[in-house]
Design a protein around this motif. Structure first.
Motif, mmCIF file in Angstrom:
data_model
loop_
_atom_site.group_PDB
_atom_site.id
_atom_site.type_symbol
_atom_site.label_atom_id
_atom_site.label_comp_id
_atom_site.label_asym_id
_atom_site.label_seq_id
_atom_site.Cartn_x
_atom_site.Cartn_y
_atom_site.Cartn_z
ATOM 1 N N LEU A 7 0.929 -1.095 0.052
ATOM 2 C CA LEU A 7 0.289 0.174 0.016
ATOM 3 C C LEU A 7 0.667 0.911 -0.130
ATOM 4 C CD1 LEU A 7 -2.907 -1.385 2.774
ATOM 5 C CD2 LEU A 7 -3.053 -0.925 -0.332
ATOM 6 N N ASP A 8 1.712 1.007 0.523
ATOM 7 C CA ASP A 8 3.076 2.166 1.015
ATOM 8 C C ASP A 8 3.006 2.367 -0.627
ATOM 9 O OD1 ASP A 8 5.228 3.795 2.045
ATOM 10 O OD2 ASP A 8 6.221 2.855 1.101
ATOM 11 N N TYR A 9 3.698 1.285 -1.126
ATOM 12 C CA TYR A 9 4.397 1.478 -2.917
ATOM 13 C C TYR A 9 3.485 2.367 -3.418
ATOM 14 C CZ TYR A 9 7.474 -0.216 -6.866
ATOM 15 O OH TYR A 9 8.149 -0.116 -7.521
ATOM 16 N N ALA A 10 2.041 2.071 -3.226
ATOM 17 C CA ALA A 10 0.577 1.972 -4.164
ATOM 18 C C ALA A 10 0.903 3.790 -3.914
ATOM 19 C CB ALA A 10 -0.308 1.569 -3.998
ATOM 20 N N GLY A 11 1.238 4.415 -3.069
ATOM 21 C CA GLY A 11 0.593 5.755 -2.783
ATOM 22 C C GLY A 11 -0.153 5.931 -1.280
ATOM 23 N N TYR A 12 0.063 5.271 -1.031
ATOM 24 C CA TYR A 12 -0.525 5.415 0.860
ATOM 25 C C TYR A 12 -0.325 5.631 1.826
ATOM 26 C CZ TYR A 12 -5.160 2.845 -1.287
ATOM 27 O OH TYR A 12 -5.657 2.583 -2.703
ATOM 28 N N ASP A 13 -0.511 6.628 2.954
ATOM 29 C CA ASP A 13 0.142 6.752 3.715
ATOM 30 C C ASP A 13 0.060 6.008 5.167
ATOM 31 O OD1 ASP A 13 1.251 7.874 6.271
ATOM 32 O OD2 ASP A 13 0.423 9.599 6.463
ATOM 33 N N VAL A 14 0.892 5.031 5.701
ATOM 34 C CA VAL A 14 0.037 3.665 6.209
ATOM 35 C C VAL A 14 1.252 3.626 7.315
ATOM 36 C CG1 VAL A 14 0.355 0.981 6.056
ATOM 37 C CG2 VAL A 14 0.195 2.089 3.740
ATOM 38 N N THR A 15 -0.372 3.481 8.571
ATOM 39 C CA THR A 15 0.455 2.952 9.890
ATOM 40 C C THR A 15 0.332 1.351 10.276
ATOM 41 O OG1 THR A 15 -0.224 5.666 10.806
ATOM 42 C CG2 THR A 15 0.286 3.501 12.432
ATOM 43 N N ARG A 16 2.031 0.766 10.525
ATOM 44 C CA ARG A 16 1.528 -0.304 11.069
ATOM 45 C C ARG A 16 1.367 0.042 12.630
ATOM 46 N NH1 ARG A 16 5.528 -0.416 6.710
ATOM 47 N NH2 ARG A 16 5.715 -2.248 5.484
ATOM 48 N N GLU A 17 0.486 -1.455 13.179
ATOM 49 C CA GLU A 17 -0.025 -1.375 14.346
ATOM 50 C C GLU A 17 -0.349 -3.039 15.152
ATOM 51 O OE1 GLU A 17 -2.363 1.627 15.327
ATOM 52 O OE2 GLU A 17 -3.852 0.771 16.619
ATOM 53 N N TYR A 18 0.010 -2.798 16.228
ATOM 54 C CA TYR A 18 -0.158 -4.255 17.166
ATOM 55 C C TYR A 18 -1.099 -3.601 18.172
ATOM 56 C CZ TYR A 18 1.670 -8.100 19.055
ATOM 57 O OH TYR A 18 1.217 -9.829 19.601
ATOM 58 N N TYR A 19 -2.602 -4.298 17.927
ATOM 59 C CA TYR A 19 -3.146 -4.332 19.165
ATOM 60 C C TYR A 19 -2.892 -5.847 20.789
ATOM 61 C CZ TYR A 19 -7.594 -4.428 21.418
ATOM 62 O OH TYR A 19 -8.581 -3.888 22.685
ATOM 63 N N ILE A 20 -2.641 -4.788 21.021
ATOM 64 C CA ILE A 20 -1.703 -5.946 22.831
ATOM 65 C C ILE A 20 -2.887 -5.855 23.259
ATOM 66 C CG2 ILE A 20 -0.497 -6.061 24.817
ATOM 67 C CD1 ILE A 20 0.771 -3.985 23.449
ATOM 68 N N ASN A 21 -3.320 -6.818 23.310
ATOM 69 C CA ASN A 21 -4.325 -7.770 23.679
ATOM 70 C C ASN A 21 -4.573 -8.686 25.846
ATOM 71 O OD1 ASN A 21 -6.904 -8.839 21.795
ATOM 72 N ND2 ASN A 21 -5.004 -9.106 21.163
ATOM 73 N N ASP A 22 -4.449 -7.125 26.591
ATOM 74 C CA ASP A 22 -3.351 -7.343 27.367
ATOM 75 C C ASP A 22 -5.113 -7.008 28.679
ATOM 76 O OD1 ASP A 22 -3.647 -4.669 26.834
ATOM 77 O OD2 ASP A 22 -1.333 -4.210 27.477
ATOM 78 N N GLY A 23 -6.188 -7.167 28.337
ATOM 79 C CA GLY A 23 -7.001 -6.351 28.925
ATOM 80 C C GLY A 23 -7.704 -7.578 29.607
ATOM 81 N N GLY A 24 -8.030 -9.055 29.075
ATOM 82 C CA GLY A 24 -8.772 -10.119 29.883
ATOM 83 C C GLY A 24 -8.004 -10.896 30.542
ATOM 84 N N ALA A 25 -9.139 -12.401 30.361
ATOM 85 C CA ALA A 25 -8.384 -13.399 31.405
ATOM 86 C C ALA A 25 -7.665 -13.699 31.240
ATOM 87 C CB ALA A 25 -9.986 -13.966 31.743
ATOM 88 N N GLN A 26 -6.297 -13.635 30.125
ATOM 89 C CA GLN A 26 -5.562 -14.679 29.612
ATOM 90 C C GLN A 26 -4.646 -14.532 30.486
ATOM 91 O OE1 GLN A 26 -7.392 -13.326 27.787
ATOM 92 N NE2 GLN A 26 -5.910 -11.089 26.681
ATOM 93 N N VAL A 27 -4.731 -12.548 30.997
ATOM 94 C CA VAL A 27 -3.262 -12.394 31.256
ATOM 95 C C VAL A 27 -2.834 -12.123 32.347
ATOM 96 C CG1 VAL A 27 -2.369 -10.071 29.161
ATOM 97 C CG2 VAL A 27 -4.237 -9.775 30.751
ATOM 98 N N ASP A 28 -4.653 -12.788 33.572
ATOM 99 C CA ASP A 28 -4.328 -13.109 34.793
ATOM 100 C C ASP A 28 -3.619 -14.470 34.682
ATOM 101 O OD1 ASP A 28 -5.797 -11.030 35.690
ATOM 102 O OD2 ASP A 28 -7.677 -11.740 35.293
#
Length: 581
Positions: A155-176
């Motif tokens: 998408l960057d190569y095709a002229g878009y302004d791209v943001t790469r993002e990681y959503y940290i799933n740290d709000g659920g029971a699995q982190v307990d």
């Protein structure tokens, strides 16, 4: 430079001239006129549907329009021939000089050849990987990471302004659960014997985390109740896991612009703000859901919940956002997270999820549609499973048991470049077999080798030419006379080069970076075919003894191939090979 776009412009200009000359009625809508490769390459270089599209509004027979258009186009220097086919399609053959011009443009443009302004700077958020921070990334995450990263680069190569993002799933029971698992390793570091109960993570990857916790707090948490240590150990463990995940991603060549914490949504009013935005649109209500289709679970009971009218935006059923006990469902923070993305001004959103998120697609699209009144599109790409094989035997993995194959395991065995390319040799929604032995084979059946070998072959030719005193700088090659490149095998390579700018735009528009890998294999095939024909026909060899001018022209073609292969591999996140080892 998209040659197909240029030929389409020529066709449209010709149609306009025909209208002005009275050969066609005026005011015809030509928006749906296309110029594309014909289904059968034997029919020509390009085909246009102009006559088929315009016949009805013009009140004329398609073949009559096609015949008149063919007569006019045949007089153009770019067109070698124009032939009417079937009910009114027009097949075009372009002159050799057009294909030769592609070679010069590729050399002059370098890495920019094929770059597009299609995106017009629109802001796109690509969220990918987003694994729970409970352990190292496994091979399934690897495919999502490679796909998402290549899509962002495309998408960057095709002229878009791209943001790469990681959503940290740290709000659920699995982190307990993670915190409790780390606490057991912490006790183990203090010499205690521990037992991992069902529902905990027994993997050895938590041993150093437990030891690090001991180094941090000493024996302060030993034999203490959860109320003393759970929250602090949870934060400590999540940070350590994210350090590990960042290191794994870096080993794969993936670097994120943003790491967004799910936990930051809780207790900050952000979830309430997002749901209030939906409530103001009349999309939040108190109600009771119908029982699930099929066999109803024994513990199911009708209860009033806070629901989102997702059916008004394309979902199958309305979705709960708050449970009957007043706590949020897992869907509520996800709505808030996407609301935050929209608030940051993105024009389009892309989520890359694993195959197990198939049932999540409609509800999340409905939420974004509702939040933005359909203004911001959300595309959700699902990556199917990866099956690992070694020595003919399947590799099995189980995250909870701690015996899974990690991203780092794969990269350490075959390297980042091979891993990334192979992960893109299938469409994202098709299962992928990853055979550790086959991906390292040096054969035509191994696409990563075949493409790299084409690049390395040309690099070898360039080194030999330079040693022979031939100027192979891009400046010299882009200025050399290549009018002698007229053999069908040479033109076949040039024709494949001409497809690159068009391929970029199609792949970017459809969000399908695997198209780049497929194209590179086809381009490499044309280069290898030309090389092999040179074994039987000396006149096709790139180096012509005692004829530096002809050599330079042929090398210009070869060098143009490496320009495009290098650009394509760059999108895939793969380093081009200068030589094969």
């Amino acid at each position: 430079m998209n040659l197909f776009t240029e030929i389409r412009s020529l066709v449209l200009d010709t149609l306009q001239a025909m209208q002005e000359a009275g050969e066609l009625p005026g005011g015809l809508d030509t928006a749906n006129v296309t110029v594309e490769p014909p289904r059968d390459a034997a029919h020509g270089d390009m085909a246009t549907n102009a006559a088929m599209v315009l016949a009805k509004p013009a009140g004329m027979k398609p073949r009559d329009i096609a015949g008149a258009l063919a007569e006019r186009l045949s007089g153009e220097s770019w067109i070698e021939s124009a032939e009417v086919a079937g009910p009114g399609f027009l097949n075009l053959r372009l002159s050799a000089s057009v294909w030769q011009g592609v070679i010069h443009k590729a050399l002059a443009g370098g890495e920019a050849f094929g770059r597009s302004e299609m995106g017009k700077g629109q802001k796109v958020n690509v969220e990918y990987v987003s694994a729970n921070p409970t352990g190292p990334l496994h091979v399934g995450h690897t495919r999502g990471a490679v796909f998402g990263d290549a899509l962002a680069s495309l998408l960057d190569y095709a002229g878009y302004d791209v943001t790469r993002e990681y959503y940290i799933n740290d709000g659920g029971a699995q982190v307990d659960v993670l915190a409790r698992s780390v606490y057991l390793r912490y006790l183990e570091a203090h010499g205690q014997a521990v037992a991992f109960e069902d529902g905990t993570y027994p993997g050895d990857y938590l041993v150093p985390v437990g030891e690090a916790l001991k180094a941090e707090v000493g024996d302060a948490y030993v034999d203490q109740p959860e109320s003393v240590w759970l929250e602090k150990v949870r934060d400590f463990s999540t940070d350590k896991m994210m350090d590990l995940i960042r290191a794994d991603l870096k080993a794969l060549g993936v670097e994120m612009d943003v790491f967004y914490s799910e936990k930051s949504l809780y207790g900050t009013g952000r979830i309430e703000e997002a749901l209030n935005a939906l409530e103001e649109k009349g999309l939040i209500y108190e109600g009771v859901l119908e029982p699930p289709k099929g066999k109803v679970p024994e513990d199911w009971e009708a209860r009033e919940q806070t629901l989102f009218k997702s059916t008004e935006h394309g979902d199958d059923v309305d979705r709960p956002v708050k449970k009957s006990d007043g706590s949020w469902t897992y869907f509520a923070p996800d709505i808030a997270y996407h609301y935050d993305k929209v608030s940051r001004g993105f024009d389009a959103l892309i989520d890359v999820f694993g195959a197990d998120h198939g049932g999540y697609v409609k509800r999340m699209k409905a939420a974004v549609s509702a939040l933005t009144d359909g203004r911001v599109p959300l595309d959700i790409k699902l990556t199917q499973l990866v099956k690992l094989y070694k020595n003919g035997e399947p590799f099995k993995m189980s995250k909870r048991a701690g015996t899974f194959v990690t991203l780092r395991d794969v990269v350490d065995q075959v390297g980042s470049d091979v891993t990334r390319f192979v992960m893109l040799t299938r469409k994202n929604d098709a299962p992928l077999d990853f055979d550790f032995d086959k991906v390292l084979e040096q054969s035509k059946e191994n696409p990563v080798f075949y493409v790299q070998y084409a690049h390395a072959r040309v690099c070898s030719v360039l080194r030999k030419a330079e040693a022979a005193g031939i100027d192979v700088s891009d400046a010299a090659l882009s200025a050399t006379d290549i009018s002698g490149l007229t053999h069908e095998a040479e033109l076949a390579v040039a024709k494949k080069l001409a497809e690159w700018p068009r391929l970029v735009e199609i792949a970017a528009r459809t969000h399908e970076p695997h198209r780049v890998a497929f194209y590179l294999y086809d381009l490499a095939s044309e280069l290898h075919a030309l090389w092999n024909r040179g074994n039987d026909e000396p006149g096709l060899r790139f180096l012509q003894e005692d004829d530096p001018a002809t050599s330079q022209a042929k090398i210009a073609l070869a060098r143009a191939v490496t320009v495009v292969i290098s650009a394509g591999l760059g999108i895939l996140g793969v380093v081009p090979a200068e030589e094969m080892r």
